[in-house]
Design a protein around this motif. Sequence first.
Motif: not given
Length: 644
Positions: A71-79, A115-119, A244-251
């Motif tokens: 629950e208190d972990g933070i990550l981004n799936v696309s990363v 690159a494609a996902v960031c765009r 380039d698109c910075p990833p959102e840190p997700m819970g």
Amino acid sequence: MSDTAIYPVPEEWARTAHVNRARYENACKAAETDPEGFWRGVAERLEWTAFPTRIKDVSFHKDDFRIRWFEDGILNVSVNCIDRHLPERRDDVAIIWEGDDPAESAAITYGELHAAVCRFANVLKKHGVNRGDRVTLYMPMIPEAAYAMLACARIGAVHSVVFGGFSPDSLAGRIEDCGSDFVITADEGLRGGKTIPLKANVDAALEKVSVRSVLVVRRTGADVAWVEGRDIDYGPEAASVEADCPPEPMGAEDPLFILYTSGSTGKPKGVLHTTGGYLVWAAWTHEVTFDYRPGQVFWCTADVGWVTGHSYLVYGPLANAATTVMFEGVPNYPDHSRFWQVVDKHRVEIFYTAPTALRALMREGDGPVKATSRSSLRLLGTVGEPINPEAWRWYHEVVGEGRCPIVDTWWQTETGGHLITPLPGSTDLKPGSATLPLPGIRLQIVDAEGHELTGPTEGNLCITDSWPGQMRTLYGDDQRFFDTYFSTYPGRYFTGDGCRRDADGYYWITGRVDDVINVSGHRMGTAEVESALVLHPYVAEAAVVGYPHDIKGQGIYAYVTLNAGVDAHDDLRAELIKHVRGEIGPIAAPDVIHWAPGLPKTRSGKIMRRILRKIAENELGALGDTSTLADPGVVDDLVKGRPA
Ligand code: 6R9
């Protein structure tokens, strides 16, 4: 079904696989004695911005019901699916795309995928998609479908992929249910040489429900209708934003996606999966079930519109830095060798498909298979429905030339990934059995009253404890989630499947025990088809059941009572089938329409489906007790009126 045919683990697999029998048994013990430690270890496979200190917080009981993992972990799936592989694998192929036309294919490297996902993510942001927003995807099998999913994950938006075979009405219902105001689609899809009017279907859906924007990817370049101010052309937009698109840190417990699936009532259920637990599960199971190692070419034939496409075409493989094949076409176009031609063309090592496809190909004989080499194959898999031992043997002997183990993976949209499956280096195989649970999966077979049945037995399949990939709720309806899965047998998750356990402790799924039928590996609620039928002005009442079908596994058998004065004839039959296709989509089209002057009902008005199933199965000697019916005479009429 014989329990005696056993295919032992090939010696080479026992020696080299990630999981051999000793490791499987140790993992089962570890998951039992120290669950927190075990699941913490499994979670370490991901890259976390903050590694969770809280591992598991679960209760299946009404009073303190909750399912939370990491629950208190933070990550981004696309990363996890892209960025973390870049230092070592920037130039490795992430996605091999094989077009409907055998002359068309493409290879996308991890660097290009980034690159494609960031765009894509930047285009979404530019058009106002924010963290937490629901985005509906109605896409063909093109790389942009995966880019769009990963782009949502990158910015914390929640995707809801709707299978491209669903009708405008079904699409509208799913857009409305999750309150999504952004749709991503393509001009047209292409399958088996035919086009699918995706954008036109979206336009039709949007006559019923409105959204802010429709982002359109060009696949065929066809001329499509355009609503200024609403429709956005993806190509020029993508070229105008940064790569380039910075990833959102997700819970870990933030929603990742919603996927609608059929249940036993008319309204599809919005199954919700969250970020950390789901990705842990998709990645771990992809690795252990398929004994995956980077560099191997992995092909899951499922469409991204189904959960199999989510977990084993996109998220699981990419989290493991795999090379995943995405196939736009169908198994019989241009001819019945296509699957195996693609296997040869891309040197596929692991191949994962549905029994229904195998049965359809099997009917064409061995020739189309043997016309290809398939020498790259080392492991085969199936998913979606029970595989009959005959199809299993054909897959094993003819497709795999006796060399490749088969993993028959049992799981559900709700489970996020495999729960019962052989592991190729650990489990002896029995054709038709999904074999044994993964470590940490606690199965229970119960009778109708919920009493646990031990030893060799048959009953209803429950799961007594959670696993990280478990769904968290039905979107916007926690109560329906609890009622659907946890109220039949209190304290347990009820799968809806019947199951047998043999003397070796192997599990054999016998099929759904609720009002869900499994047509070609796709779930269809009988109530959904009934609702569609009664929308027709000539139909007074309808009752739908499944019946055994040689290719589809189960076919759709519809009893239809017409309004007074309406004549039953073949044109009307064809019209009703067309009507259901239009209301739900081609997968819901009834195979049989049985004109029913009346339906067998109890005195309280409940339709006796047991009798309807027996008549559909042509088991007329097994109709059982009909004396409790309000009018037992209707049964004779139905038996006499069976369509030829
Ligand atoms: C992944 C997927 C789930 C239902 C499930 C069961 C059936 C799936 C199976 C299987 C026997 C297998 N099912 N895999 N039955 N053996 N290996 O298919 O998800 O579309 O939600 O369907 O499919 O009846 O309950 P979903």
